[in-house]
Design a protein around this motif. Structure first.
Motif, mmCIF file in Angstrom:
data_model
loop_
_atom_site.group_PDB
_atom_site.id
_atom_site.type_symbol
_atom_site.label_atom_id
_atom_site.label_comp_id
_atom_site.label_asym_id
_atom_site.label_seq_id
_atom_site.Cartn_x
_atom_site.Cartn_y
_atom_site.Cartn_z
ATOM 1 N N THR A 1 49.531 47.401 36.398
ATOM 2 C CA THR A 1 49.827 47.845 37.772
ATOM 3 C C THR A 1 49.441 46.806 38.822
ATOM 4 O OG1 THR A 1 47.712 49.001 38.113
ATOM 5 C CG2 THR A 1 49.519 50.268 37.111
ATOM 6 N N ARG B 1 50.626 42.506 43.411
ATOM 7 C CA ARG B 1 50.856 41.057 43.472
ATOM 8 C C ARG B 1 52.246 40.753 44.019
ATOM 9 N NH1 ARG B 1 47.548 37.638 39.915
ATOM 10 N NH2 ARG B 1 45.675 38.828 39.440
ATOM 11 N N SER C 1 45.105 41.889 46.688
ATOM 12 C CA SER C 1 43.964 42.715 47.086
ATOM 13 C C SER C 1 43.981 42.953 48.595
ATOM 14 C CB SER C 1 42.643 42.127 46.592
ATOM 15 O OG SER C 1 42.159 41.125 47.429
ATOM 16 N N ALA D 1 46.654 45.766 49.056
ATOM 17 C CA ALA D 1 46.257 46.986 48.328
ATOM 18 C C ALA D 1 45.345 47.900 49.143
ATOM 19 C CB ALA D 1 45.567 46.615 47.011
ATOM 20 N N ARG E 1 49.879 52.017 48.796
ATOM 21 C CA ARG E 1 49.437 52.709 47.581
ATOM 22 C C ARG E 1 50.294 53.957 47.337
ATOM 23 N NH1 ARG E 1 45.089 49.941 45.966
ATOM 24 N NH2 ARG E 1 45.162 51.283 44.150
ATOM 25 N N ARG F 1 43.072 49.580 38.992
ATOM 26 C CA ARG F 1 41.789 49.865 39.636
ATOM 27 C C ARG F 1 41.569 51.362 39.831
ATOM 28 N NH1 ARG F 1 42.488 45.305 38.993
ATOM 29 N NH2 ARG F 1 41.561 43.456 39.934
ATOM 30 N N ASP F 2 42.687 52.117 39.927
ATOM 31 C CA ASP F 2 42.599 53.531 40.303
ATOM 32 C C ASP F 2 43.396 54.408 39.340
ATOM 33 O OD1 ASP F 2 45.128 52.598 40.917
ATOM 34 O OD2 ASP F 2 45.315 53.803 42.736
ATOM 35 N N ARG G 1 36.444 39.531 45.792
ATOM 36 C CA ARG G 1 37.480 40.476 45.352
ATOM 37 C C ARG G 1 36.838 41.813 44.964
ATOM 38 N NH1 ARG G 1 42.192 40.574 41.851
ATOM 39 N NH2 ARG G 1 42.194 38.335 41.443
ATOM 40 N N ASP H 1 37.783 45.342 46.687
ATOM 41 C CA ASP H 1 38.340 46.426 45.863
ATOM 42 C C ASP H 1 37.420 47.652 45.823
ATOM 43 O OD1 ASP H 1 40.506 44.830 45.395
ATOM 44 O OD2 ASP H 1 40.027 44.381 43.301
ATOM 45 N N ARG I 1 36.987 49.350 49.828
ATOM 46 C CA ARG I 1 38.068 49.915 50.656
ATOM 47 C C ARG I 1 37.991 51.440 50.680
ATOM 48 N NH1 ARG I 1 42.325 47.974 46.181
ATOM 49 N NH2 ARG I 1 42.137 49.780 44.815
HETATM 50 O O1 C5P Z 1 44.530 43.492 38.208
HETATM 51 P P1 C5P Z 1 44.982 42.406 39.127
HETATM 52 O O2 C5P Z 1 43.995 41.283 39.265
HETATM 53 O O3 C5P Z 1 46.354 41.918 38.802
HETATM 54 O O4 C5P Z 1 45.102 43.108 40.554
HETATM 55 C C1 C5P Z 1 45.256 42.360 41.732
HETATM 56 C C2 C5P Z 1 44.750 43.176 42.911
HETATM 57 O O5 C5P Z 1 45.627 44.286 43.123
HETATM 58 C C3 C5P Z 1 43.377 43.805 42.715
HETATM 59 O O6 C5P Z 1 42.318 42.934 43.098
HETATM 60 C C4 C5P Z 1 43.431 45.048 43.589
HETATM 61 O O7 C5P Z 1 43.118 44.752 44.924
HETATM 62 C C5 C5P Z 1 44.896 45.439 43.539
HETATM 63 N N1 C5P Z 1 45.139 46.554 42.611
HETATM 64 C C6 C5P Z 1 44.872 47.831 43.054
HETATM 65 N N2 C5P Z 1 45.146 48.902 42.262
HETATM 66 C C7 C5P Z 1 45.646 48.733 41.027
HETATM 67 C C8 C5P Z 1 45.907 47.427 40.529
HETATM 68 C C9 C5P Z 1 45.624 46.342 41.349
HETATM 69 O O8 C5P Z 1 44.389 48.006 44.176
HETATM 70 N N3 C5P Z 1 45.927 49.814 40.283
#
Ligand code: C5P
Length: 209
Positions: free
Chosen positions: A34, A39, A85, A88, A94, A116-117, A166, A170, A173
């Motif tokens: 996800t 990204r 991030s 996000a 979201r 993350r969630d 980061r 994360d 927030r």
């Molecule tokens: O996992 P990855 O490093 O690819 O995620 C990049 C950024 O996307 C994370 O640092 C986070 O801020 C956000 N993200 C998120 N919720 C998710 C996946 C990623 O907020 N489910």
């Protein structure tokens, strides 16, 4: 076989993606990274010259995201992670991504999702929730070694600062902050290799089945 839904969350560079991919392969389940969604939104905004802090603009971009956007070649690097991030944090972004993730999760065979969630917000009903973590120093060391192996000039202290920044963004927030679900199994990978992490996770999955 009944469907099996596995949610994997944790901070950047803890080994979530590696685990999610190998679990999905071993259990023959579809896998969704996800992080790629966030990204792609960050990257598309940058290319369009939009301000990443503009919640309304980011929400519009999120609403128009297509599967083809996730196949962009420039999404895996550190820069896209930073952009991700930042976008996000916007609740509208979201919210725009919830239905796509839930549809993916609730396919006929089940799925593995990492982010993350996932265990807290997207799939609170997941069968198995894993929270994969490691100390910031170990994660920064791994990331540094990965980049060195690719022949890139990198500075461990700079990567460590990035990892910590980061984490703070994360976890700090207001909307869907990074945290383990109450019923998540925490796997600390600081002293484990990928094969040990996979074996640990598989033992919890077998236990559930
Ligand atoms: O996992 P990855 O490093 O690819 O995620 C990049 C950024 O996307 C994370 O640092 C986070 O801020 C956000 N993200 C998120 N919720 C998710 C996946 C990623 O907020 N489910």
């Amino acid at each position: 076989n009944k469907p099996l839904l596995i949610a994997i969350d944790g901070p950047a560079a803890a080994g979530k993606g590696t685990l999610a991919q190998s679990l999905a392969g071993r259990l023959d389940l579809p896998y969704l990274d996800t992080g790629l969604l966030y990204r792609a939104i960050g990257k598309l905004m940058q290319l369009a010259g939009l301000d990443l802090d503009d919640a309304a603009a980011a929400t519009v971009v999120a609403g128009k995201l297509t599967p083809a956007d996730l196949r962009r070649p420039d999404l895996r690097g550190r820069e896209a992670g930073e952009l991700a991030s930042r976008v996000a944090v916007h609740p509208g972004v979201r919210a725009a991504l919830v239905a796509f993730q839930r549809d993916f999760a609730h396919g006929p065979r089940g799925a593995v999702l990492d982010g993350r969630d996932i265990g807290t917000v997207i799939c609170p009903d997941a069968d198995v929730k894993l929270y994969v973590t490691a100390s910031a120093e170990v994660r920064a060391r791994r990331r540094t070694d990965e980049l060195l192996a690719k022949g890139r000039a990198v500075d461990y202290q700079a990567i460590l600062a990035e990892v910590k920044a980061r984490d703070a963004r994360d976890s700090g927030r207001a909307e869907a902050p990074l945290r383990p679900a109450d019923d998540a199994i925490v796997i600390d990978t600081s002293a484990l290799g990928p094969a040990e992490v996979l074996a640990t996770a598989l033992s919890f999955v077998e236990n559930w089945r």
